[in-house]
Design an enzyme around this catalytic site. Sequence first.
Site: not given
Ligand code: KDG
Ligand code: MG
Length: 403
Positions: A122, A147, A159, A211, A213, A237, A263, A284, A340, A403
């Site tokens: 990241h 990313r 974030y 991402d 989110h 993502e 995720e 994911r 990742e 988020w």
């Molecule tokens: O615990 C949640 C986070 O790990 C998450 O928000 C991270 O979006 C994330 C990612 O793609 O790693």
């Molecule tokens: Mg993510």
Amino acid sequence: MKIKDIKVIVASPGRNFVTVKIITDEGLYGIGDATVNGREKAVVSYLVDHVIPCLIGRDPMQIEDIWQYLYKGAYWRRGPITMAAISGIDIALWDIKAKAANMPLYQLLGGSSRERIMIYQHVGGLDINEVVEGVVRLKERGLVAIRAQVSIPGLPPIYGTGPSTDQSAGGMIQARPVEEVWSTHKYMPLVPKLFEKLRDTVGWDLHLLHDVHHRLTPIEAARLGKDLEPFRLFWLEDPVPAELQEGFRLIRQHTTQPIALGEIFNTIWDCQQLIAEQLIDYIRVTSVHAGGVTGIKRIFDFASIYHVRSACHGPMDVSPVAMGANLHVDRAIPNFGIQEYSGYLEETHAMFPHAFAQSGGYLTTGEAIGHGVDIDEKIAAKYPYEAAYLPVARAEDGTMWSW
Ligand code: KDG
Ligand code: MG
């Protein structure tokens, strides 16, 4: 062989981890990860009060049966807490089985389909220039996939983009959730500008990812996908929350932008429609949240017939134990996409001695038997649990946001 004891070790070497250690009467033991970021103690209670008493004395070789016993037997199926508990047990049982067979785990899963595992890391920044500088730095260190996330000008960092929320700096430990501010209107035109600048600076060889989110609606995601098409992203993502799976049809109708998702999924049922209708390109799920090695192997095998590739979630709160398990699956399956890997703080590396290793843009599993990750309980005892939460998000008028 019988399960003699199961320990649940909670420790915070920079962030909280819930680790399962299954000990057999023959002296072999296996390690599993059962961490749910921000809800750790709920999994501990689920394991200690409801799972462990039912497993003592069972044969640890019967992994599928134990998985089904915990999944079907509870009556209350699915959900992040139940599935993290099952995952922790499952990962530890596969570790024991591979150790009993004197093999690295990937050998039990069918052997090696590749020698090294492509990762992405990241970069976040408060403005486009800061992100571009960060991407250039990571590229110089040999990363082949990155990313990129940028703060919205005039709003506090969100974030992944600033010091208070930056996972890679271990900065998400907050005793109460930080409240972030979101604006779709300001975000939408900003992201294409970031990737235009990135392509101008780093060229076209590097894989670039982004991402969202879960913050957009399907039609907004469709527009963003279209606007990003000229910059050939590896993926977009979590463009939209995934409860409404048919919503992804709308995105597909408008853009060829590859989509990654999953995720926060816990079972194959959470992604069945998305995969079977080919509405996503990368799935994911990760071993700690989607049923362990058994769970993700089943999902990836299902995905393989629909041309969907794997991309295990691997931020810092997926512990090195789950990372080790993921890497053995990544190595074995035919439809691996990318892994990742946010890296870990020094304290975390020390607490979880591991055979996997990074070289530039790739990880290797190593050849240790089992999944190759252990826990140093003496180090763990030095880092007691600390209450910690992920941020939450609100729109500028105060409305709660995804988020
Ligand atoms: O615990 C949640 C986070 O790990 C998450 O928000 C991270 O979006 C994330 C990612 O793609 O790693
Ligand atoms: Mg993510």
